[in-house]
Each structure stands twice: as structure tokens, then as C-alpha cells.
Design a protein around this motif. Sequence first.
Motif, PDB file in Angstrom:
ATOM      1  N   HIS A 151      -4.263   1.885  -8.432  1.00 55.61           N
ATOM      2  CA  HIS A 151      -5.346   0.905  -8.418  1.00 55.61           C
ATOM      3  C   HIS A 151      -4.866  -0.503  -8.020  1.00 55.61           C
ATOM      4  O   HIS A 151      -5.680  -1.389  -7.806  1.00 55.61           O
ATOM      5  N   VAL A 206      -7.161   3.041   3.473  1.00 55.58           N
ATOM      6  CA  VAL A 206      -8.047   4.206   3.351  1.00 55.58           C
ATOM      7  C   VAL A 206      -7.346   5.317   2.584  1.00 55.58           C
ATOM      8  O   VAL A 206      -7.952   6.002   1.756  1.00 55.58           O
ATOM      9  N   ALA A 207      -6.038   5.486   2.816  1.00 57.95           N
ATOM     10  CA  ALA A 207      -5.281   6.500   2.092  1.00 57.95           C
ATOM     11  C   ALA A 207      -5.254   6.200   0.595  1.00 57.95           C
ATOM     12  O   ALA A 207      -5.309   7.123  -0.237  1.00 57.95           O
ATOM     13  N   CYS A 208      -5.186   4.936   0.243  1.00 60.01           N
ATOM     14  CA  CYS A 208      -5.209   4.559  -1.177  1.00 60.01           C
ATOM     15  C   CYS A 208      -6.586   4.824  -1.788  1.00 60.01           C
ATOM     16  O   CYS A 208      -6.691   5.248  -2.942  1.00 60.01           O
ATOM     17  N   ILE A 209      -7.618   4.565  -1.028  1.00 63.96           N
ATOM     18  CA  ILE A 209      -8.980   4.759  -1.551  1.00 63.96           C
ATOM     19  C   ILE A 209      -9.287   6.242  -1.734  1.00 63.96           C
ATOM     20  O   ILE A 209      -9.883   6.649  -2.722  1.00 63.96           O
ATOM     21  N   VAL A 210      -8.873   7.035  -0.772  1.00 62.67           N
ATOM     22  CA  VAL A 210      -9.135   8.480  -0.821  1.00 62.67           C
ATOM     23  C   VAL A 210      -8.107   9.118  -1.691  1.00 62.67           C
ATOM     24  O   VAL A 210      -8.252   9.730  -2.621  1.00 62.67           O
ATOM     25  N   ASN A 224       0.825  -1.209   0.000  1.00 66.11           N
ATOM     26  CA  ASN A 224       0.000   0.000   0.000  1.00 66.11           C
ATOM     27  C   ASN A 224       0.856   1.255   0.000  1.00 66.11           C
ATOM     28  O   ASN A 224       0.508   2.243  -0.656  1.00 66.11           O
TER      29      ASN A 224
END
Length: 98
Positions: A32, A94-98, A21
Motif C-alpha cells: 500500500h 498498475v502492477a501495484c494496483i492489480v 514501486n
Amino acid sequence: MKIKTKRILMLLLLFAAVIWNCLCISNILPLHFFTASLAAVGSYSLLITFMPLLFINSAPTRERSAYIHNLTKREKQMSNVTLCLIFIWIVTLVACIV
């Protein structure tokens, strides 16, 4: 598979997932690709949870997980490290999603 082995594998998988991540966050890997981390940790968690239920006769074990107050000092340290890695993995996810 013994409980001790499952714990060590989960610890190693979480460590690798956190690094994965972080590579995605720093744009070394495409962003992605963070889903590979989610798939790896999620599938391993489901596997160790449901494997004894689905295949009862395949790996009979009488081993029980000890309560936290019955663990040795080393096992408690490993549990604390695992909890920290879970928290760090969730934050990086969460950092990757946001």
C-alpha cells in the motif's frame, strides 16, 4: 526555476518512483506504500504546472520551452529517457494496483 532544472528534477523523481514501486511489488515495502510514488509524481506535476498560474509575480520568467526539433541532441536524449521512465512508472503503478 529554470525549465532545464524542472526536467532534471522530473527525471530523478520518476527514477526514484520506479524504484519505489519495484520495492513495493517485491514486498520489500508494504504494497500500500505505492501511493507515496503516486503522490510524489502527481504533486510535482501539478506544482510545476500550476505554480506560474497561481503566483504570477513570485517567479517571473521569460524562458520558453523549445519545440522538439529545436532541442539539442542531449536534451532529446533526456526527453526520450523521461518518456521511457514515465511508461515504466505507469506499468509499475498498475502492477501495484492489480
